[in-house]
Each structure stands twice: as structure tokens, then as C-alpha cells.
Design a protein around this motif. Structure first.
Motif, PDB file in Angstrom:
ATOM      1  N   GLU A  78       0.830  -1.200   0.000  1.00  0.00           N
ATOM      2  CA  GLU A  78       0.000   0.000   0.000  1.00  0.00           C
ATOM      3  C   GLU A  78       0.870   1.258   0.000  1.00  0.00           C
ATOM      4  OE1 GLU A  78      -0.392  -2.583   1.961  1.00  0.00           O
ATOM      5  OE2 GLU A  78      -2.501  -3.181   2.047  1.00  0.00           O
ATOM      6  N   LYS A  79       1.947   1.242   0.805  1.00  0.00           N
ATOM      7  CA  LYS A  79       2.824   2.411   0.880  1.00  0.00           C
ATOM      8  C   LYS A  79       3.489   2.705  -0.456  1.00  0.00           C
ATOM      9  CE  LYS A  79       3.785   1.818   5.808  1.00  0.00           C
ATOM     10  NZ  LYS A  79       4.767   1.391   6.818  1.00  0.00           N
ATOM     11  N   LYS A  80       3.870   1.660  -1.159  1.00  0.00           N
ATOM     12  CA  LYS A  80       4.539   1.853  -2.454  1.00  0.00           C
ATOM     13  C   LYS A  80       3.610   2.502  -3.470  1.00  0.00           C
ATOM     14  CE  LYS A  80       7.869  -1.917  -1.978  1.00  0.00           C
ATOM     15  NZ  LYS A  80       8.232  -3.295  -2.382  1.00  0.00           N
ATOM     16  N   VAL A  81       2.368   2.021  -3.562  1.00  0.00           N
ATOM     17  CA  VAL A  81       1.457   2.606  -4.556  1.00  0.00           C
ATOM     18  C   VAL A  81       1.064   4.029  -4.156  1.00  0.00           C
ATOM     19  CG1 VAL A  81       0.567   0.402  -5.384  1.00  0.00           C
ATOM     20  CG2 VAL A  81      -0.601   1.536  -3.496  1.00  0.00           C
ATOM     21  N   ILE A  82       0.973   4.287  -2.862  1.00  0.00           N
ATOM     22  CA  ILE A  82       0.689   5.648  -2.387  1.00  0.00           C
ATOM     23  C   ILE A  82       1.844   6.577  -2.762  1.00  0.00           C
ATOM     24  CG2 ILE A  82       0.490   7.079  -0.294  1.00  0.00           C
ATOM     25  CD1 ILE A  82      -1.115   4.689   0.926  1.00  0.00           C
ATOM     26  N   ALA A  83       3.073   6.095  -2.597  1.00  0.00           N
ATOM     27  CA  ALA A  83       4.254   6.892  -2.946  1.00  0.00           C
ATOM     28  C   ALA A  83       4.293   7.213  -4.432  1.00  0.00           C
ATOM     29  CB  ALA A  83       5.524   6.163  -2.526  1.00  0.00           C
ATOM     30  N   VAL A  84       3.986   6.216  -5.265  1.00  0.00           N
ATOM     31  CA  VAL A  84       3.972   6.430  -6.718  1.00  0.00           C
ATOM     32  C   VAL A  84       2.971   7.524  -7.078  1.00  0.00           C
ATOM     33  CG1 VAL A  84       3.343   5.384  -8.932  1.00  0.00           C
ATOM     34  CG2 VAL A  84       4.772   4.125  -7.320  1.00  0.00           C
ATOM     35  N   GLU A  85       1.810   7.499  -6.442  1.00  0.00           N
ATOM     36  CA  GLU A  85       0.794   8.522  -6.686  1.00  0.00           C
ATOM     37  C   GLU A  85       1.271   9.891  -6.202  1.00  0.00           C
ATOM     38  OE1 GLU A  85      -2.432  10.094  -8.276  1.00  0.00           O
ATOM     39  OE2 GLU A  85      -2.136   7.911  -8.326  1.00  0.00           O
ATOM     40  N   ALA A  86       1.935   9.927  -5.065  1.00  0.00           N
ATOM     41  CA  ALA A  86       2.429  11.193  -4.518  1.00  0.00           C
ATOM     42  C   ALA A  86       3.439  11.846  -5.455  1.00  0.00           C
ATOM     43  CB  ALA A  86       3.055  10.961  -3.144  1.00  0.00           C
ATOM     44  N   VAL A  87       4.306  11.034  -6.033  1.00  0.00           N
ATOM     45  CA  VAL A  87       5.346  11.559  -6.934  1.00  0.00           C
ATOM     46  C   VAL A  87       4.725  12.279  -8.133  1.00  0.00           C
ATOM     47  CG1 VAL A  87       7.160  10.844  -8.559  1.00  0.00           C
ATOM     48  CG2 VAL A  87       7.154   9.965  -6.220  1.00  0.00           C
ATOM     49  N   ARG A  88       3.536  11.857  -8.542  1.00  0.00           N
ATOM     50  CA  ARG A  88       2.871  12.486  -9.689  1.00  0.00           C
ATOM     51  C   ARG A  88       2.543  13.958  -9.424  1.00  0.00           C
ATOM     52  NH1 ARG A  88      -0.743   7.327 -10.339  1.00  0.00           N
ATOM     53  NH2 ARG A  88       0.516   6.091 -11.771  1.00  0.00           N
ATOM     54  N   SER A  89       2.460  14.345  -8.167  1.00  0.00           N
ATOM     55  CA  SER A  89       2.119  15.735  -7.831  1.00  0.00           C
ATOM     56  C   SER A  89       3.353  16.606  -7.606  1.00  0.00           C
ATOM     57  CB  SER A  89       1.227  15.768  -6.584  1.00  0.00           C
ATOM     58  OG  SER A  89       1.931  15.282  -5.454  1.00  0.00           O
ATOM     59  N   ILE A  90       4.544  16.033  -7.808  1.00  0.00           N
ATOM     60  CA  ILE A  90       5.794  16.780  -7.644  1.00  0.00           C
ATOM     61  C   ILE A  90       6.286  17.244  -9.010  1.00  0.00           C
ATOM     62  CG2 ILE A  90       8.185  16.675  -6.842  1.00  0.00           C
ATOM     63  CD1 ILE A  90       7.271  14.553  -4.810  1.00  0.00           C
ATOM     64  N   GLU A  91       6.548  18.556  -9.117  1.00  0.00           N
ATOM     65  CA  GLU A  91       6.932  19.142 -10.399  1.00  0.00           C
ATOM     66  C   GLU A  91       8.353  19.682 -10.339  1.00  0.00           C
ATOM     67  OE1 GLU A  91       3.987  22.136 -10.796  1.00  0.00           O
ATOM     68  OE2 GLU A  91       2.378  20.735 -11.293  1.00  0.00           O
ATOM     69  N   VAL A  92       8.960  19.836 -11.517  1.00  0.00           N
ATOM     70  CA  VAL A  92      10.299  20.409 -11.624  1.00  0.00           C
ATOM     71  C   VAL A  92      10.330  21.773 -10.931  1.00  0.00           C
ATOM     72  CG1 VAL A  92      11.990  21.387 -13.233  1.00  0.00           C
ATOM     73  CG2 VAL A  92      10.879  19.213 -13.766  1.00  0.00           C
ATOM     74  N   GLY A  93      11.347  21.983 -10.090  1.00  0.00           N
ATOM     75  CA  GLY A  93      11.506  23.246  -9.395  1.00  0.00           C
ATOM     76  C   GLY A  93      10.801  23.335  -8.058  1.00  0.00           C
ATOM     77  N   ASP A  94      10.019  22.316  -7.708  1.00  0.00           N
ATOM     78  CA  ASP A  94       9.317  22.335  -6.416  1.00  0.00           C
ATOM     79  C   ASP A  94      10.305  22.349  -5.256  1.00  0.00           C
ATOM     80  OD1 ASP A  94       6.662  22.486  -7.097  1.00  0.00           O
ATOM     81  OD2 ASP A  94       6.268  20.341  -6.962  1.00  0.00           O
ATOM     82  N   GLN A  95       9.855  22.953  -4.167  1.00  0.00           N
ATOM     83  CA  GLN A  95      10.566  22.877  -2.887  1.00  0.00           C
ATOM     84  C   GLN A  95       9.639  22.117  -1.950  1.00  0.00           C
ATOM     85  OE1 GLN A  95      10.808  27.131  -2.524  1.00  0.00           O
ATOM     86  NE2 GLN A  95      12.961  27.162  -3.080  1.00  0.00           N
ATOM     87  N   ILE A  96      10.071  20.936  -1.514  1.00  0.00           N
ATOM     88  CA  ILE A  96       9.187  20.077  -0.737  1.00  0.00           C
ATOM     89  C   ILE A  96       9.853  19.644   0.566  1.00  0.00           C
ATOM     90  CG2 ILE A  96       8.158  19.227  -2.882  1.00  0.00           C
ATOM     91  CD1 ILE A  96       9.570  16.533  -2.366  1.00  0.00           C
ATOM     92  N   VAL A  97       9.022  19.186   1.488  1.00  0.00           N
ATOM     93  CA  VAL A  97       9.534  18.588   2.712  1.00  0.00           C
ATOM     94  C   VAL A  97       8.978  17.172   2.818  1.00  0.00           C
ATOM     95  CG1 VAL A  97       7.695  19.564   4.190  1.00  0.00           C
ATOM     96  CG2 VAL A  97       9.859  18.852   5.219  1.00  0.00           C
ATOM     97  N   LEU A  98       9.848  16.227   3.156  1.00  0.00           N
ATOM     98  CA  LEU A  98       9.466  14.832   3.366  1.00  0.00           C
ATOM     99  C   LEU A  98       9.740  14.457   4.815  1.00  0.00           C
ATOM    100  CD1 LEU A  98      11.013  13.131   0.178  1.00  0.00           C
ATOM    101  CD2 LEU A  98       8.595  13.567   0.604  1.00  0.00           C
ATOM    102  N   ASP A  99       8.782  13.826   5.473  1.00  0.00           N
ATOM    103  CA  ASP A  99       8.997  13.420   6.858  1.00  0.00           C
ATOM    104  C   ASP A  99       9.820  12.136   6.926  1.00  0.00           C
ATOM    105  OD1 ASP A  99       7.258  11.335   6.289  1.00  0.00           O
ATOM    106  OD2 ASP A  99       5.662  12.003   7.641  1.00  0.00           O
ATOM    107  N   ALA A 100       9.877  11.518   8.096  1.00  0.00           N
ATOM    108  CA  ALA A 100      10.723  10.333   8.283  1.00  0.00           C
ATOM    109  C   ALA A 100       9.931   9.030   8.187  1.00  0.00           C
ATOM    110  CB  ALA A 100      11.435  10.421   9.629  1.00  0.00           C
TER     111      ALA A 100
END
Length: 253
Positions: A78-100
């Protein structure tokens, strides 16, 4: 799934969430509620959990953070497919924060080598992103928590306070419609709250087992979340209630 394997997973879920309902376990394992009640009765006799009205409670004396290795294998698909979906919302030049969270680590693994700035308190995320030349990685520093391979504490909090990001990607242990987001570890909860505060948009990445539960430390109200990415096992009523709060819910396939 073999009965012994189901019993092992039930104990893991109870210890991770502290409490869980029979109805939820029945849905997760695709067996009848009567079967789950028999499972819980057997596991209680083996002193692996304690039954409660309508569910079960953890009797694990160590309610600190679950080790990273354990979290890596819990609901991994489940975590892997959620991560794949999350990556789709990340664009070139974004500044993001990822937790642990382990889901954030899966996001780091799935990210292409594109121009990004990533702020994180996770050693695992930082190491994973170090393989990608175009991604600028900023570590918070702080007090090392060996269990989660992450930094927390005053230095980490001050470090986060110096930045502003477009998007925050976080996970948590409990999502309660009225009581909000929560986590086992108070230090992690404080950092996640700050991640939400410094972001224009917060994306919550949680598998469906987290809904309707509460952990020890409050992070933030559900209203602070802009969107949720979860798996297809989310209860339709829960999904509807979240959408009524103007929270976009994406089902990862």
C-alpha cells in the motif's frame, strides 16, 4: 493467507495502532467478524493482545517508535502505490519537505532525478536522494532517533522554521475525523506540525488502516490537510466525510 500469518499481522496492527476494531480487521483480512473474534480470543490467551468491546488493545509495553525495519514491511504494498501517486504531484523546481515515514522513503526512491529542493529529517530519505544529482537535499540535523533513523528536537525544529516549501508530504499513525492527525512519538509529531506550517500545501500519505484511530501525540486538525492519498480499502463513508471537509481524497491503484 495462512491462519498463523493472519495472527502475526493482527498483532502487528494492534501494536502499531494501539487499538483496532473487529470490523476493520474483518475488512483488512477479508474474513468474517466471527473469525476475527475467534482470532482475538486465541491471541488474548497467548498474552499477545487484550480484547476490548468491539476490538482489541495493545499490551506492548514499549509504545515508542516502531523500528524502521518493522515499518518497512508493514503494509509495504500500500505504501509503495501511495508513494507512486504522490510523486505524480511533484513538479520540476518544487521545494518540498518529506517526513521520516517509510512512505516518504518510497517517495524518495520513486522520484526522478529532476531539479528539486527536498528538506527532510530522515537519514534514509537523504541517503536515497543522494544518488540523484539534480536534487538538492537539506537535512534538518538534530537529535538522532535510532529506531526511525531520523532527527528530532530543538535543532531540527529551528532548522525547519528557517524554510518555506511548496508542498509537505507527511504520514502519521492515526487519522481521526474529529480529533485530527496523531503519532506515537511526541518529537516526531511536533516536527510534522511544523512541516505543515511551513508548506503552502500538505499532502497526507496514509494507508486505509490509519483512519478512525488515534495515537499518543496530536499533530494537527484534519482541516490543515489539503489532500490525502490512500489505498482502495478506505471506507466509503470516511472518504465522503473527508470530501465534505473539502479534502481531496486520491485512491492509489
Amino acid at each position: 493467507m495462512l491462519v498463523a500469518e493472519r495472527h502475526k499481522k493482527i498483532v502487528e496492527l494492534v501494536n502499531e495502532k494501539l487499538s483496532i476494531r473487529v470490523t476493520e480487521l474483518s475488512k483488512i483480512f477479508s474474513v468474517t467478524e466471527e473469525t476475527i473474534r475467534r482470532d482475538l480470543e486465541k491471541l488474548e490467551k497467548e498474552n499477545l493482545l487484550m480484547r476490548s468491546h468491539g476490538g482489541a488493545l495493545s499490551i506492548d509495553k514499549d509504545q515508542g517508535e516502531t523500528s524502521y525495519l518493522e515499518r518497512e514491511i508493514t503494509n509495504a504494498a500500500e505504501k509503495k502505490v501511495i508513494a507512486v501517486e504522490a510523486v505524480r504531484s511533484i513538479e520540476v523546481g518544487d521545494q518540498i519537505v518529506l517526513d521520516a515515514s517509510t512512505t516518504a522513503w518510497y517517495v524518495a526512491k520513486e522520484l526522478e532525478d529532476i531539479p528539486l529542493t527536498v528538506l527532510t529529517n530522515s537519514i534514509k530519505v537523504a541517503i536515497e536522494l543522494s544518488k540523484k544529482e539534480q536534487i538538492k537535499v537539506i537535512s534538518t540535523g538534530g537529535i538522532l532517533l535510532a529506531q526511525s533513523l531520523s532527527y528530532v528536537g530543538p535543532l531540527a525544529e529551528r532548522s525547519l522554521g528557517m524554510y518555506h516549501v511548496n508542498k509537505a508530504f507527511i504520514s502519521c499513525k492515526g487519522v481521526h475525523l474529529e480529533k485530527g492527525l496523531s503519532d506515537f512519538n511526541e518529537s516526531q509529531a511536533l516536527l510534522k506540525k511544523q512541516m505543515i506550517d511551513i508548506a503552502d500545501e500538505t499532502i497526507l500519505m496514509v494507508d486505509s488502516s490509519k483512519f478512525g484511530t488515534r495515537a499518543f501525540s496530536q499533530i494537527a486538525p484534519v482541516s490543515k490537510i489539503h489532500s490525502i492519498i490512500t489505498d482502495s480499502n478506505i471506507d466509503e463513508q470516511t472518504k465522503k466525510q473527508l470530501e465534505e471537509k473539502n479534502i481531496n481524497v486520491t485512491i492509489a491503484n
